[in-house]
Design a protein around this motif. Structure first.
Motif, mmCIF file in Angstrom:
data_model
loop_
_atom_site.group_PDB
_atom_site.id
_atom_site.type_symbol
_atom_site.label_atom_id
_atom_site.label_comp_id
_atom_site.label_asym_id
_atom_site.label_seq_id
_atom_site.Cartn_x
_atom_site.Cartn_y
_atom_site.Cartn_z
ATOM 1 N N ILE A 2 -7.803 5.420 8.820
ATOM 2 C CA ILE A 2 -7.157 6.045 7.668
ATOM 3 C C ILE A 2 -5.770 6.561 8.046
ATOM 4 N N GLU A 3 -5.653 7.168 9.227
ATOM 5 C CA GLU A 3 -4.341 7.668 9.662
ATOM 6 C C GLU A 3 -3.357 6.507 9.864
ATOM 7 N N GLU A 4 -3.833 5.365 10.364
ATOM 8 C CA GLU A 4 -2.980 4.190 10.531
ATOM 9 C C GLU A 4 -2.470 3.700 9.176
ATOM 10 N N LEU A 5 -3.339 3.684 8.176
ATOM 11 C CA LEU A 5 -2.926 3.255 6.840
ATOM 12 C C LEU A 5 -1.894 4.209 6.251
ATOM 13 N N LYS A 6 -2.106 5.511 6.442
ATOM 14 C CA LYS A 6 -1.122 6.493 5.968
ATOM 15 C C LYS A 6 0.225 6.264 6.637
ATOM 16 N N ALA A 7 0.216 5.987 7.926
ATOM 17 C CA ALA A 7 1.455 5.745 8.673
ATOM 18 C C ALA A 7 2.175 4.496 8.168
ATOM 19 N N LYS A 8 1.429 3.559 7.605
ATOM 20 C CA LYS A 8 2.015 2.325 7.060
ATOM 21 C C LYS A 8 2.430 2.493 5.604
ATOM 22 N N GLY A 9 2.288 3.702 5.058
ATOM 23 C CA GLY A 9 2.748 3.979 3.701
ATOM 24 C C GLY A 9 1.699 3.875 2.616
ATOM 25 N N PHE A 10 0.439 3.677 2.982
ATOM 26 C CA PHE A 10 -0.620 3.611 1.969
ATOM 27 C C PHE A 10 -1.014 5.017 1.529
ATOM 28 N N LYS A 11 -1.356 5.126 0.249
ATOM 29 C CA LYS A 11 -1.756 6.393 -0.352
ATOM 30 C C LYS A 11 -3.074 6.182 -1.094
ATOM 31 N N ASP A 12 -3.604 7.233 -1.681
ATOM 32 C CA ASP A 12 -4.862 7.145 -2.439
ATOM 33 C C ASP A 12 -5.926 6.405 -1.627
ATOM 34 N N ILE A 13 -6.074 6.763 -0.378
ATOM 35 C CA ILE A 13 -7.011 6.097 0.527
ATOM 36 C C ILE A 13 -8.398 6.723 0.357
ATOM 37 N N PHE A 14 -9.400 5.868 0.201
ATOM 38 C CA PHE A 14 -10.765 6.350 0.024
ATOM 39 C C PHE A 14 -11.756 5.313 0.542
ATOM 40 N N ILE A 15 -12.967 5.742 0.776
ATOM 41 C CA ILE A 15 -14.044 4.832 1.179
ATOM 42 C C ILE A 15 -14.895 4.557 -0.052
ATOM 43 N N TRP A 16 -15.163 3.271 -0.284
ATOM 44 C CA TRP A 16 -15.910 2.838 -1.464
ATOM 45 C C TRP A 16 -17.094 1.997 -1.020
ATOM 46 N N SER A 17 -18.137 1.984 -1.824
ATOM 47 C CA SER A 17 -19.278 1.111 -1.526
ATOM 48 C C SER A 17 -19.697 0.389 -2.791
ATOM 49 N N ASP A 18 -20.212 -0.831 -2.603
ATOM 50 C CA ASP A 18 -20.710 -1.652 -3.703
ATOM 51 C C ASP A 18 -22.054 -2.235 -3.308
#
Length: 83
Positions: A2-18
């Protein structure tokens, strides 16, 4: 991750399941969307490609790209958006 994604500029990060059998009909987003598979399997189709995602796989769907998804087995993944 998650921290890597934030560093790459991603926002609204969440864990989802289906659950197995879940289907997301053709749609698009006005932002880049990333999916990081944690467990399970799913197929994501674009108009040009098919992606069979399993644990450890990462897929970035660019803004405006039409896609659909089929869940092959119960899955969990990280989603994030880049505006």
């Amino acid at each position: 991750m998650i921290e890597e994604l934030k560093a790459k500029g991603f926002k609204d990060i969440f864990i989802w399941s289906d659950s197995k059998g879940t289907y997301y009909d053709w749609h698009k987003h006005p932002y880049d969307e990333i999916r990081v598979m944690l467990k399970g399997e799913m197929i994501i189709n674009t108009k040009e490609n098919q992606y069979h995602l399993k644990a450890g796989d990462v897929l970035n769907v660019p803004a405006g790209e039409v896609h659909e998804a089929y869940v092959l087995e119960d899955c969990e993944y990280i989603c994030g958006s880049k505006y």
